[in-house]
Design a protein around this motif. Structure first.
Motif, PDB file in Angstrom:
ATOM      1  N   ASP A  11      90.459  77.693  33.031  1.00 25.30           N
ATOM      2  CA  ASP A  11      89.489  76.552  32.498  1.00 25.30           C
ATOM      3  C   ASP A  11      88.772  75.840  33.475  1.00 25.30           C
ATOM      4  OD1 ASP A  11      88.399  76.365  30.006  1.00 25.30           O
ATOM      5  OD2 ASP A  11      89.744  75.299  29.151  1.00 25.30           O
ATOM      6  N   GLU A  12      87.583  75.703  33.418  1.00 16.96           N
ATOM      7  CA  GLU A  12      86.947  74.812  34.408  1.00 16.96           C
ATOM      8  C   GLU A  12      87.184  75.320  35.786  1.00 16.96           C
ATOM      9  OE1 GLU A  12      85.194  71.152  32.667  1.00 16.96           O
ATOM     10  OE2 GLU A  12      87.189  71.111  31.963  1.00 16.96           O
ATOM     11  N   ILE A  13      87.262  76.366  36.173  1.00 16.48           N
ATOM     12  CA  ILE A  13      87.572  76.755  37.623  1.00 16.48           C
ATOM     13  C   ILE A  13      86.673  76.083  38.692  1.00 16.48           C
ATOM     14  CG2 ILE A  13      85.850  78.647  37.757  1.00 16.48           C
ATOM     15  CD1 ILE A  13      88.222  80.190  39.168  1.00 16.48           C
ATOM     16  N   ASN A  14      85.573  75.686  38.562  1.00 16.81           N
ATOM     17  CA  ASN A  14      84.777  74.794  39.601  1.00 16.81           C
ATOM     18  C   ASN A  14      85.131  73.389  39.613  1.00 16.81           C
ATOM     19  OD1 ASN A  14      83.638  74.412  36.892  1.00 16.81           O
ATOM     20  ND2 ASN A  14      81.519  74.185  37.881  1.00 16.81           N
ATOM     21  N   ARG A  15      86.250  73.063  39.029  1.00 19.06           N
ATOM     22  CA  ARG A  15      86.708  71.676  39.134  1.00 19.06           C
ATOM     23  C   ARG A  15      87.852  71.625  40.394  1.00 19.06           C
ATOM     24  NH1 ARG A  15      84.067  68.090  36.773  1.00 19.06           N
ATOM     25  NH2 ARG A  15      83.623  68.236  34.606  1.00 19.06           N
ATOM     26  N   ALA A  16      88.359  72.709  40.778  1.00 19.77           N
ATOM     27  CA  ALA A  16      89.439  72.853  41.657  1.00 19.77           C
ATOM     28  C   ALA A  16      88.763  73.035  43.027  1.00 19.77           C
ATOM     29  CB  ALA A  16      90.299  74.116  41.405  1.00 19.77           C
ATOM     30  N   THR A  17      89.673  72.559  43.951  1.00 24.03           N
ATOM     31  CA  THR A  17      89.270  72.722  45.324  1.00 24.03           C
ATOM     32  C   THR A  17      89.042  74.253  45.686  1.00 24.03           C
ATOM     33  OG1 THR A  17      91.425  72.561  46.180  1.00 24.03           O
ATOM     34  CG2 THR A  17      90.293  70.322  46.137  1.00 24.03           C
ATOM     35  N   PRO A  18      88.015  74.301  46.853  1.00 22.66           N
ATOM     36  CA  PRO A  18      87.897  75.697  47.183  1.00 22.66           C
ATOM     37  C   PRO A  18      89.246  76.536  47.591  1.00 22.66           C
ATOM     38  CG  PRO A  18      86.318  74.383  48.129  1.00 22.66           C
ATOM     39  CD  PRO A  18      87.239  73.409  47.451  1.00 22.66           C
ATOM     40  N   LYS A  19      90.227  75.691  47.954  1.00 20.17           N
ATOM     41  CA  LYS A  19      91.429  76.341  48.403  1.00 20.17           C
ATOM     42  C   LYS A  19      92.182  76.982  47.105  1.00 20.17           C
ATOM     43  CE  LYS A  19      95.551  74.924  51.165  1.00 20.17           C
ATOM     44  NZ  LYS A  19      96.261  74.062  51.943  1.00 20.17           N
ATOM     45  N   THR A  20      92.254  76.065  46.121  1.00 22.06           N
ATOM     46  CA  THR A  20      92.833  76.489  44.939  1.00 22.06           C
ATOM     47  C   THR A  20      92.395  77.691  44.075  1.00 22.06           C
ATOM     48  OG1 THR A  20      93.582  74.345  44.922  1.00 22.06           O
ATOM     49  CG2 THR A  20      94.047  75.555  42.808  1.00 22.06           C
ATOM     50  N   GLN A  21      90.755  77.678  44.356  1.00 21.72           N
ATOM     51  CA  GLN A  21      89.891  78.459  43.887  1.00 21.72           C
ATOM     52  C   GLN A  21      90.165  79.950  44.531  1.00 21.72           C
ATOM     53  OE1 GLN A  21      85.947  77.326  44.218  1.00 21.72           O
ATOM     54  NE2 GLN A  21      85.964  75.902  42.586  1.00 21.72           N
ATOM     55  N   GLY A  22      90.155  79.749  45.909  1.00 20.69           N
ATOM     56  CA  GLY A  22      90.564  81.040  46.615  1.00 20.69           C
ATOM     57  C   GLY A  22      91.766  81.718  46.384  1.00 20.69           C
ATOM     58  N   ALA A  23      92.937  80.799  46.098  1.00 21.08           N
ATOM     59  CA  ALA A  23      94.217  81.596  45.797  1.00 21.08           C
ATOM     60  C   ALA A  23      94.043  82.382  44.684  1.00 21.08           C
ATOM     61  CB  ALA A  23      95.444  80.230  45.868  1.00 21.08           C
ATOM     62  N   LEU A  24      93.409  81.749  43.680  1.00 17.47           N
ATOM     63  CA  LEU A  24      93.240  82.431  42.221  1.00 17.47           C
ATOM     64  C   LEU A  24      92.463  83.747  42.489  1.00 17.47           C
ATOM     65  CD1 LEU A  24      93.520  82.641  39.152  1.00 17.47           C
ATOM     66  CD2 LEU A  24      91.565  81.521  38.978  1.00 17.47           C
ATOM     67  N   LEU A  25      91.126  83.625  43.295  1.00 15.58           N
ATOM     68  CA  LEU A  25      90.514  84.820  43.371  1.00 15.58           C
ATOM     69  C   LEU A  25      91.072  85.730  44.191  1.00 15.58           C
ATOM     70  CD1 LEU A  25      87.271  82.624  43.938  1.00 15.58           C
ATOM     71  CD2 LEU A  25      87.702  84.192  42.137  1.00 15.58           C
TER      72      LEU A  25
END
Lengths: 303, 676
Positions: A102-116
């Motif tokens: 949920d609301e993936i664009n609230r996380a820092t790029p680092k965290t987004q990167g880990a998920l992606l």
């Protein structure tokens, strides 16, 4: 395919008046792709994800992304177990069959990167040990429109990992009226009955790959891809990966309509959902309009 | 800090190779320091690319420039002129490689490279040189393609392919320009004196001079005959006449009191009487018509069979039937000659001053030869009998024809006639002329070439080893008559040429000719190469103003500037059109399929019936369009759509002919349904 129609009807009973988007979401799952839903809060994104998980009887977890989140909060962490005197992995929320980010664009790029990265590889590597994610594995991420405060824009390279991006939008007046009258649909979503089980979903996904796409159709897809590359209103054209995604999505769409061959209309139906989020306009202007106009200008049958 | 331009690594190889290749001809010809400079620059540049060294600063570059200019001055004594200029350009080209700061510098470097390639052709001009320069152009163009390719993973080979395609496309344009661009004199006749050694005949003859020429198999000139060539014994290519003998050396001379214009007619002004009488004697006799293509000799004399007539453009005819060019021959020169032996009859008078010169001998010396001649003079009243006596003398005494005669000193004629009796053509010609003059017969030595080899039956090659000297004597009533005393001693020299004569004589001098007689394959190969070179000379290098004008006349029907200009424009337009059409047609990589054609047939048919579908319409949209507009035709439209989709999107194989026919039937049914 009756089961699919039934699944569609089930989800449609909790997300009202959005048949087209539901079909896209379903096609995205059949194609084995991840889904990005871009909308303002409160439009029924979570309900949709929940309903999808229920009808396919998938394990479901939800992660609310925040700016102070770390990769370990998603992937998991190695902890020292004093009893066995060894490290053991405490799995994060990513180890599930359907993850609602949920609301993936609230996380820092680092965290987004880990998920992606986990989405792409379908596995997680922690402390040198690699663990496969469950099969099937879907991510349904939601995103607030980026103009909102406190968000980190997902870079194009990561947007490419989502097969489709859809947005639900405001409901029509009649639907809204029904919503107001009907009560909490999220509760209803939780009560949905499964229609297809995960192994059935895997079979369907395998079936999608067998849907016939003739040379004539592949030519059409190729012309579309080339048109995005030749269009100088766009920053860059679609990648070959996007092309493969487009074909897969079109196949799933055909299957959803109970056909074992792809028609140009299938490609056109999934075109915006697949292409739009991967393209950027060069001098502002609506990418949605540009992608639509490309569809109008590329001949379906070459002349 | 400013960003330094980096040549992409995939282009660097070609650029380096291109620089080395373009400079190489100059390096081989020029002073050694130029090669050292290029190596220094290449090494330095390599270190810069590896970031071991910084790019040279302004001071260092200035110092290098000054040093290069100074070294060029030291080596050549000047900075202008073809040799020094080319050397300077080539060195500066190398230096430019050192100061690549921006992409613009790389462009300048490569364009300079094209220029250096052009200078190569000032000094080397065979088909081989043209091929070599094409190779250089390919390398430079490949590097040009490379620096315009931003992708760091570009393949090297792909640039060469691009360059080859570009050069191939430029070729027709080059041919058009070659044919149509006017030859401007200063550009096309750059003087290249000094640097090249003079070859061939010199203006004096002393013993040993002609025989030294026979060691060279270099080409002297080629002759292309219209009609059958003369037989070998008539192939006396006259170049010079020697009229004055000082006891050891024969040299050219004019009769006392005569001036240049008395003996040479350049085709300007009134023709002198002797020329008019030659023309009159020529009449309309057939003679031999041919074109001589001469190698650069750095001399003014031209070679031709006796009595040569030309258009006298850039040359003159001398009273003794020599052709003399206005300037030393410093590039390959082609000229047309019409030689008419019968025109000898036009010179039947010998003026007193001329007779005096042709009978002149040094004051003293060679007493035995003089005594012998005196004896003939008393014995025979008739000049031709005296000539026969001398030839008989050579024939009967044990004279020997050899390339390695013993050295003579003092009274060389006596020493040869009564002592060694071994000699080469110049010994015989010299001794014979001496005897004739002493016997009261006007005589002169003629130098030139004799014989030549036919190549491929098309043209005659005359090489330096065909150099020859013979005599001409004045016989009243006959005029100047050619006498070849060498022929009296060694007839095979005249009949078979030098190689044949030496083989027959078993003379070890065959080795002097590179032993080519012994390797037939090598000989054959050399003939082929020469054949190629001949045609190159004839069609490419020999394409000068006169041929150009003749070609214009034939192709364009005139040589007026507007005609040529128009032809140039039209050719360029045609070229551009062809290129454009090719580019446009090539975009359609695959031909349209029968199924696609069928689809558009229906689309157009509907458009004619005011049912215009968008260009991007699909089969379903066409059918929907029909159904909306004419609900009665909806069924037929559905049928057509169904089959089309079946064939286009469902079938495993491309549709068979019968299926296409069925689709066409449904299309016609649909159109019929529309009419109802």
């Amino acid at each position: 395919m009756q089961a699919l129609d039934k699944a569609l009807a089930q989800v449609g009973s909790v997300v009202l008046g959005k048949t087209e988007q539901l079909k896209l979401a379903l096609a995205c799952m059949l194609a084995g792709g991840h889904l990005l839903i871009e909308d303002l809060p409160g439009m029924g994104k979570t309900t949709l994800a929940h309903a999808l998980a229920r009808v396919f009887r998938l394990d479901y977890r939800r992660v609310q992304f925040t700016s102070d989140m770390l990769p370990a909060d998603i992937l998991g962490v190695s902890v020292f177990d004093p009893d066995s005197r060894a490290f053991s992995l405490r799995e994060g929320p990513v180890f599930t069959q359907l993850l609602l980010a949920d609301e993936i664009n609230r996380a820092t790029p680092k965290t987004q990167g880990a998920l992606l990265e986990a989405m792409e590889e379908r596995q997680v590597t922690l402390d040198g040990a690699t663990r496969a994610l469950p099969d099937p594995f879907f991510v349904v991420a939601t995103q607030n429109p980026v103009t909102q405060a406190g968000t980190f824009v997902l870079p194009e390279s990561q947007l490419d990992r989502f097969l489709m991006r859809i947005s639900l939008g405001y409901p029509s007046p009649e639907v809204e009226r029904a919503l107001l009258a009907g009560g909490d649909l999220r509760e209803a979503a939780r009560a949905l009955k499964p229609v297809i089980d995960p192994s059935g979903l895997i079979k369907l996904t395998a079936h999608v790959a067998k849907v016939r796409a003739t040379d004539e159709l592949l030519d059409y897809i190729q012309r579309l891809l080339e048109a995005t590359r030749a269009d100088d209103r766009l920053e860059a054209g679609l990648s070959p990966r996007a092309g493969l995604g487009l074909l897969r999505a079109a196949r799933a769409w055909a299957l959803l309509h109970d056909r074992n061959y792809v028609l140009p209309e299938d490609v056109q139906a999934v075109w915006s959902a697949v292409a739009e989020h991967r393209l950027q306009s060069r001098q502002g202007g609506s990418v949605a309009a540009m992608t639509q106009s490309l569809l109008q200008s590329v001949p379906v049958v070459r002349h | 800090m400013a960003r330094i331009y980096q040549i992409p690594s995939h282009a660097r190889t070609w650029l380096t190779l291109g620089i080395v290749a373009a400079s190489l001809p100059q390096l081989l010809r020029g002073p050694l320091w130029q090669a050292a400079l290029l190596l220094l620059v290449l090494g330095w540049r390599a270190l810069i690319e590896r970031q071991r060294l910084a790019s040279p600063g302004r001071l260092v570059r200035l110092a290098l420039l000054v040093a290069t200019v100074a070294a060029t001055w030291r080596s050549f004594g000047r900075l202008h002129g073809p040799e020094a200029g080319t050397a300077l350009i080539t060195s500066l080209f190398a230096l430019k490689y050192l100061e690549l700061v921006s992409k613009r510098d790389a462009y300048v470097l490569i364009v300079l490279g094209y220029f250096v390639c052009a200078t190569v052709l000032l000094f080397y001009r065979g088909p081989g040189a043209a091929l070599y320069v094409s190779g250089c152009l390919l390398l430079l163009t490949a590097s040009l393609a490379g620096i315009n390719y931003s992708d760091t993973h570009a393949r090297r080979r792909q640039h060469v392919r691009t360059a080859a395609v570009l050069l191939g496309q430029a070729l027709p344009l080059a041919v058009v320009l070659f044919i149509l661009v006017p030859r401007v004199a200063p550009m096309w006749s750059m003087p290249l004196g000094g640097g090249q050694a003079r070859t061939g005949m010199s203006d004096t003859m002393s013993p040993g001079q002609v025989s030294s020429l026979t060691e060279s198999s270099a080409l002297a000139f080629r002759v292309e005959f219209q009609g059958p060539p003369p037989p070998p014994r008539e192939r006396y290519w006259r170049g010079l006449t020697y009229s004055y003998f000082d006891g050891t050396t024969w040299s050219q001379a004019r009769p006392r009191g005569w001036r240049d214009r008395d003996t040479l007619y350049r085709g300007r002004g009134a023709a002198p009487p002797w020329y008019q009488s030659l023309l009159a004697a020529r009449g309309d006799a057939a003679g031999y018509r041919y074109r001589v293509i001469m190698e650069p000799s750095q001399r003014r004399w031209l070679y031709a069979l006796a009595v040569p007539f030309t258009d006298l453009d850039g040359m003159g005819l001398a009273r003794d039937w020599r052709l003399v060019a206005d300037h030393a021959v410093d590039t390959a020169l082609g000229y047309r000659v019409h030689s008419v032996p019968a025109a000898r009859a036009g010179a039947l008078t010998l003026e007193q001053a001329e007779r005096d010169l042709m009978l002149s001998l040094p004051e003293g010396g060679n007493p035995r030869a003089r005594a012998l001649a005196e004896q003939w003079r008393r014995q025979y009243r008739d000049n031709s009998a005296r000539v026969n006596a001398a030839l008989g003398y050579f024939r009967q005494r044990p004279f020997h024809y050899t390339l390695q005669p013993p050295r003579l000193s003092g009274d060389t004629v006596d020493g040869f006639l009564f002592g060694t009796r071994r000699g080469f053509c110049e010994h015989y010609a010299s001794a014979f002329t001496f005897l004739m003059r002493a016997a009261g017969v006007p005589a002169r030595v003629v130098a030139g070439y004799q014989g030549g080899e036919m190549n491929a039956g098309e043209y005659l090659q005359v090489r330096q080893y065909d150099a020859h000297a013979w005599a001409e004597v004045w016989l009243s009533g006959q005029g100047w008559v050619r006498v070849d005393p060498t022929g009296a001693v060694a007839p095979e020299r005249v009949e078979l040429g030098l190689r044949g004569a030496l083989q027959r004589a078993g003379d070890g001098a065959d080795a002097a000719l590179g032993g080519i007689g012994r390797l037939p394959l090598l000989f054959q190969l050399r003939q082929w190469v020469d054949y190629l070179d001949f045609n190159w000379q004839k069609w490419v290098l020999g394409y000068r103003q006169d041929q150009q004008r003749a070609l214009w006349q034939r192709l364009l029907g005139g040589v007026s500037p507007w005609r040529v200009g128009l032809a140039l424009m039209v050719s360029l337009a045609v070229f551009a059109a062809v290129l454009g059409a090719w580019v446009l047609l090539r975009r359609r990589d695959r031909p349209i399929t029968p199924l696609q054609r069928e689809f558009h047939r229906l689309r157009r048919a509907l458009a004619r019936r005011d049912l215009t579908a968008p260009a991007a319409a699909s089969a379903a949209e066409l059918a929907a369009l029909v159904s909306r507009a004419r609900p009665t035709a909806a069924r037929a439209a559905g049928h057509w759509r169904c089959l089309f989709e079946q064939l286009a999107y469902r079938g495993e194989q491309p549709p068979a002919r019968a299926e296409l026919a069925a689709l066409a039937r449904r299309r016609r049914a649909l159109l019929r349904a529309l009419r109802r």
